[in-house]
Design a protein around this motif. Structure first.
Motif, PDB file in Angstrom:
ATOM      1  N   GLU A 825       1.008  -0.914   0.410  1.00 41.40           N
ATOM      2  CA  GLU A 825       0.110   0.280  -0.278  1.00 41.40           C
ATOM      3  C   GLU A 825       1.102   1.391   0.184  1.00 41.40           C
ATOM      4  OE1 GLU A 825      -2.231  -0.435   3.508  1.00 41.40           O
ATOM      5  OE2 GLU A 825      -3.944  -1.696   2.260  1.00 41.40           O
ATOM      6  N   LEU A 826       2.008   0.767   1.528  1.00 40.06           N
ATOM      7  CA  LEU A 826       2.520   2.245   0.391  1.00 40.06           C
ATOM      8  C   LEU A 826       3.165   2.749  -1.027  1.00 40.06           C
ATOM      9  CD1 LEU A 826       3.985   4.675   2.772  1.00 40.06           C
ATOM     10  CD2 LEU A 826       6.128   3.030   3.178  1.00 40.06           C
ATOM     11  N   LYS A 830       3.138   5.270  -2.794  1.00 39.06           N
ATOM     12  CA  LYS A 830       3.943   6.163  -3.414  1.00 39.06           C
ATOM     13  C   LYS A 830       3.665   6.459  -4.976  1.00 39.06           C
ATOM     14  CE  LYS A 830       6.504   7.039   0.325  1.00 39.06           C
ATOM     15  NZ  LYS A 830       6.447   8.228   0.932  1.00 39.06           N
ATOM     16  N   LYS A 831       3.254   5.570  -5.665  1.00 36.76           N
ATOM     17  CA  LYS A 831       3.375   5.363  -6.765  1.00 36.76           C
ATOM     18  C   LYS A 831       2.095   6.424  -7.282  1.00 36.76           C
ATOM     19  CE  LYS A 831       4.639   0.920  -7.897  1.00 36.76           C
ATOM     20  NZ  LYS A 831       3.628  -0.549  -8.310  1.00 36.76           N
ATOM     21  N   THR A 836       0.600  11.392  -9.309  1.00 36.36           N
ATOM     22  CA  THR A 836      -0.536  12.878  -8.759  1.00 36.36           C
ATOM     23  C   THR A 836       0.717  13.679  -9.540  1.00 36.36           C
ATOM     24  OG1 THR A 836      -1.825  11.866  -7.178  1.00 36.36           O
ATOM     25  CG2 THR A 836      -1.724  13.598  -7.364  1.00 36.36           C
ATOM     26  N   ASN A 837       1.661  13.656  -8.719  1.00 38.87           N
ATOM     27  CA  ASN A 837       2.907  14.885  -8.553  1.00 38.87           C
ATOM     28  C   ASN A 837       2.806  15.400 -10.424  1.00 38.87           C
ATOM     29  OD1 ASN A 837       2.629  14.985  -6.028  1.00 38.87           O
ATOM     30  ND2 ASN A 837       4.559  13.891  -5.560  1.00 38.87           N
ATOM     31  N   ILE A 838       3.154  13.982 -11.040  1.00 38.21           N
ATOM     32  CA  ILE A 838       3.479  13.707 -12.173  1.00 38.21           C
ATOM     33  C   ILE A 838       2.414  14.356 -13.344  1.00 38.21           C
ATOM     34  CG2 ILE A 838       3.804  12.384 -14.345  1.00 38.21           C
ATOM     35  CD1 ILE A 838       6.532  12.573 -12.700  1.00 38.21           C
ATOM     36  N   SER A 839       1.575  14.381 -12.679  1.00 39.06           N
ATOM     37  CA  SER A 839       0.339  14.752 -13.400  1.00 39.06           C
ATOM     38  C   SER A 839      -0.037  15.988 -13.370  1.00 39.06           C
ATOM     39  CB  SER A 839      -0.997  13.511 -13.043  1.00 39.06           C
ATOM     40  OG  SER A 839      -1.269  12.641 -13.037  1.00 39.06           O
TER      41      SER A 839
END
Length: 910
Positions: A825-826, A830-831, A836-839
């Protein structure tokens, strides 16, 4: 005891006093008495069965028709103990053998004949048992094989067809048979029964009893012709002597260690004979003599291993002579007998030079007793002494001239000159004031011949033989010391002519000083510096011993020895073993020991060791209460003590002590207060309890009682017992004459019960009786159960441990899986976070790309050709598509973070 004397005589001490045993002894005829190797006395009766007796208890064995192991008849004719300690019993219905192991009997049929009366049993030197019947034959029984054989008669002999009353063993297996038809001889070599002639006499004696002495003489008791003594010569011929001292049937004959012979007769009492057959004494019943034998018909006589003589009466039970029974002899006042004390309460005893005893009695006056002839002369019945009117004699005294002085309680003094027959009475009224009291308690005489007189109520007096005058010593010093009443109980003149005076108010010593005046000293002045000295001590008896010590007997404080030269006293009381607290009389024997009479019996102090010996009625005294100063020692060293029942006298050097150690045995086992027998259901014993070597009790038998007894026939009520249970107790329990021990709820395990006993004279058994006892655990506490419990616990622990390990393993796997999920899950987080960050990073540039393209496409300012616009539309459309993908990715993130808002709207589904 009624005694007829013959040519020879014995001393008083040699006479037998037969004590009747009354406690449960059957009153049927006693047909036989014997003692087994354990010491028990067995008693056969005519009609009441067989008994054994240990001195305290009687145990009966009677015929029981419902029990085949009981004795086959209660009519017992004879009993016999063989060389193997087997008890054989002859009854009206045959022969019985007592089984000690099971405490029952085995019956024997003689040659298949049932109910054959057995009258006599004996064992030959070859070990065969000879059985004599009532005219139904003579039989032998081999105890090893139980083979029974019938003895043949020789020609012209009817011995086996007679009533065989007695059998004795002869050398070489031969036997002598006594019957109602005479005497018969069994020849072991020929196995035949012959008529036995006595010399040349025809066999015409009906015979009841036989006995063989240590010289192989045969003593024959007949029906009516007295006693015969048969002596065999070297040729085997018997010669006889006849002693016709009685024409009654002689039931029993016993030879004693003193070489005398006891003969028990039917209706003629008991005869004592010398070794030659001459009568010495004939003991018969006398209803006026409580010490006589109880019946003239004696059916059996027996001598036990301590030389007691047992008499079996026809209908009066048993009488026993026991030399240990009475340590003391006595002189009594017997009802209906003039040759006895006039009254029982003896207050004074003296011996004169003519070997007479002068005896004073309270209520009986004065008796003169001739020690040689044993005859009494009652002065109160003699008209020559008619002035002896008052009989309340309190004390007697013989002065140096052997004149007799008698003090009374209410009549002053009676004075009888030596060899005189006229008594002079001195009282207050005829002494001109010389006597101030008629209550005379004691006399003494000094070296000048003056008689000193102690009175109650009048103090000290004296009599001067020269002037014949009485003097009252009522000066201040005496009155102060004796109390104003002037009570004196005892007076003593010592070898210094000092006067010792004892009374309720203390002890006083008086002596004359250089001015011939009396000086008096109280106790604390006689003995100084001793805190145990009390001036007001109640003084009752005084005596000076051969070592010049003064012995003082007191009330409630015992006795003390006073040595005035060394200024010391020594007390003897209950603290050091003297059972007498109230002392009445004191005397010294020829051994230098001190004897004391009081209200609890007699005591002797060994002056060498200070050891104290106490005696009471259980030792043969007439009474435990002895009168004041009623004591004397005769010329032979015998001591005489007067008490409320007569006189006890004895030789101090000849007091017998019962040194026999009593054998202790078990008499019963009880469970929950119920007796247990070997054949009972669930019984823990398979033998008679006395035969049990190891007792095992189960868990349900947790309350048990052991009963025991000591075999002692001398005053067995004085036996004492002690016991302890090894494994539970460490010390002996001294329980007096209690004969039971009860234990409850003992822990399972092994124990050893120890018990010991002492006889009437305090002699203890050196080797106590022991009985190992095992208490079994209940089934749930046995070793097997405990082992099962251990295995179960081990298994349970193993299972629990396995289960716990399993659970730990499962928890470890779950934890691992959880950890893996958390890590996944972690990682996913993280993925997603990465995407999300990449998005976000993609969305901003993409928006910046799309907006200009949108402007280019919607604006005509740039004059783009159609193809180029189409390319811009393619760029925009793909950029929008890319933006939608990025928005979906962003919505997935919101959904994951539960931040997605659900917008609902109502639509028409049709």
């Amino acid at each position: 005891m009624s005694i007829s004397t013959f040519a020879q005589s014995q001393t008083i001490a040699d006479r037998y006093n037969f004590v009747t045993i009354d406690e449960g002894i059957p009153k049927s005829a006693i047909t036989g008495i014997l003692q087994d190797n354990d010491g028990l006395i067995w008693i056969a009766t005519y009609g009441e069965g067989l008994y054994n007796y240990n001195g305290t208890d009687l145990k009966a064995f009677k015929q029981n028709s419902t029990d085949s192991t009981s004795i086959n008849s209660s009519i017992v004719h004879t009993i016999y103990l063989d060389s193997k300690d087997q008890l054989w019993v002859g009854t009206s219905k045959g022969l019985n053998l007592y089984n000690r192991t099971l405490n029952n009997f085995t019956s024997y049929n003689l040659k298949g004949i049932k109910d054959v009366p057995v009258f006599s049993i004996n064992e030959s030197s070859k070990g065969l048992l000879f059985i004599g019947t009532q005219a139904q034959g003579l039989y032998t029984l081999d105890p090893n094989t139980n083979k029974i054989s019938e003895i043949r008669d020789a020609l012209a002999s009817n011995g086996s067809k007679s009533v065989i009353n007695a059998i004795v063993s002869l050398p070489q297996g031969n036997m002598m048979i006594g019957s109602n038809l005479g005497l018969y001889h069994y020849n072991a070599e020929k196995d035949i029964l012959n008529e036995q002639k006595i010399g040349n006499d025809k066999n015409s004696y009906a015979i009841q009893s036989l006995s063989v002495d240590e010289n192989h003489n045969i003593w024959v008791g007949t029906f009516s012709k007295g006693l015969l003594k048969l002596t065999r010569n070297d040729q085997g011929v018997f010669s006889s002597q006849q002693f016709s001292f009685t024409d009654k049937r002689i039931f029993g004959i016993k030879k004693l260690d003193n070489q005398t012979i006891i003969c028990a007769t039917e209706n003629d009492g008991v005869f004592v004979l010398d070794t030659y057959g001459n009568p010495i004494y004939n003991y018969t019943y006398d209803k006026f003599d409580p010490n006589s034998i109880r019946s003239n018909s004696i059916w059996s006589v027996f001598v036990d291993n301590q030389d007691r003589i047992w008499l079996g009466y026809y209908n009066k039970g048993i009488g026993v002579f026991d030399k240990f029974y009475d340590k003391f002899q006595d002189i009594q006042s017997l009802p209906y007998s003039t040759n006895s004390l006039q009254s029982p309460s003896v207050t004074g005893i003296l011996q004169d030079t003519d070997n007479n005893l002068w005896i004073g009695m309270d209520g009986g006056g004065i008796d003169k007793y001739n020690l040689k002839t044993q005859e009494f002369h009652h002065l109160s019945d003699d008209q020559n002494y008619k002035s002896l009117e008052k009989l309340d004699i309190q004390t007697l005294f013989l002065d140096n001239d052997e004149n007799l002085w008698a003090g009374t309680w209410s009549s002053g003094i009676y004075f009888l000159p030596k060899n005189g027959n006229k008594i002079i009475n001195y009282t207050i009224n005829n002494t001109n004031g010389g006597l101030t009291s008629n209550s005379i308690t004691n006399f003494a005489q000094d070296t000048n011949g003056k008689i000193w007189i102690a009175t109650f109520f009048g103090g000290l007096h004296s009599f001067d033989p020269g002037t014949r005058l009485f003097n009252n010593h009522a000066d201040a010093s005496f009155n102060t010391s004796l109390g104003k009443e002037g009570h004196i109980r005892s007076i003593l003149i010592d070898d210094n002519d000092h006067i010792w005076i004892g009374g309720p108010y203390g002890l006083l010593k008086a002596y004359k000083n250089n001015e011939e005046k009396f000086v008096t000293q109280v106790f604390s002045e006689i003995i100084t510096g001793d805190s145990s000295v009390e001036n007001n001590i109640n003084s009752r008896a005084l005596f000076q011993d051969s070592q010049k010590n003064i012995w003082l007997g007191t009330y409630e404080k015992g006795v003390c020895k006073i040595n005035s030269k060394q200024n010391t006293i020594e007390w003897f009381n209950t603290k050091n073993g003297l059972e007498l607290e109230n002392v009445s009389s004191i005397i010294e024997d020829n051994n230098g020991n001190i004897w004391i009479g009081g209200d609890s019996g007699l005591s002797m102090i060994d002056t060498n060791t200070n050891e104290i010996f106490n005696y009471n009625k259980e030792d043969g005294l007439l009474a435990n209460n002895f009168n004041y100063n009623a004591v004397t020692k005769d010329n032979d060293g015998l001591l005489y003590f007067g008490n409320y029942e007569g006189i006890d006298y004895f030789n101090p050097t000849n007091i017998l002590k019962n040194g026999h150690e009593p054998r202790v045995y078990f008499t019963d086992l009880k469970l929950f207060n119920t007796s247990v027998k070997p054949n009972d259901t669930d019984s823990p014993i398979q033998k008679n309890i006395d035969q049990v070597e190891h007792l095992t009790l189960n868990a349900k038998q947790y309350v048990f009682t052991l009963e025991f007894a000591a075999i002692n026939f001398t005053r067995a009520n004085n036996n004492n017992y002690a016991y302890y249970l090894e494994g539970l107790e460490d010390n002996w329990n001294y329980v007096g004459n209690n004969r039971t021990a009860t234990y409850t709820n003992l822990y399972p395990g092994d124990y050893v019960f120890h018990v010991k006993a002492s006889n009437n004279d305090g002699v203890w058994t050196e080797s106590p009786l022991q009985l190992p006892i095992t208490i079994l655990a209940p089934w749930w506490a046995t070793k097997w159960a405990v082992g099962a419990y251990v295995l179960f616990i081990i298994g349970l622990v193993y299972i629990i441990n396995w289960y716990l390990n399993k659970r730990r393993e499962e928890r470890r796997i779950i934890q691992l899986e959880r950890s893996q999920r958390q890590q996944e899950e972690l990682l996913n987080e993280k993925k997603i976070q990465f995407f999300t960050n990449i998005s976000h990073e993609f969305r901003t540039p993409l928006t910046l790309i799309m907006n200009p393209i949108m402007d280019i496409m919607e604006t005509n300012n740039y004059k783009l050709n159609k193809g180029l616009k189409e390319k811009h539309r393619i760029i925009y459309r793909n950029a929008q598509r890319l933006k939608n993908l990025i928005d979906e990715l962003m919505d997935f993130r919101k959904l994951h973070l539960h931040k997605m808002t659900l917008n609902s709207s109502k639509i028409n589904a049709y």
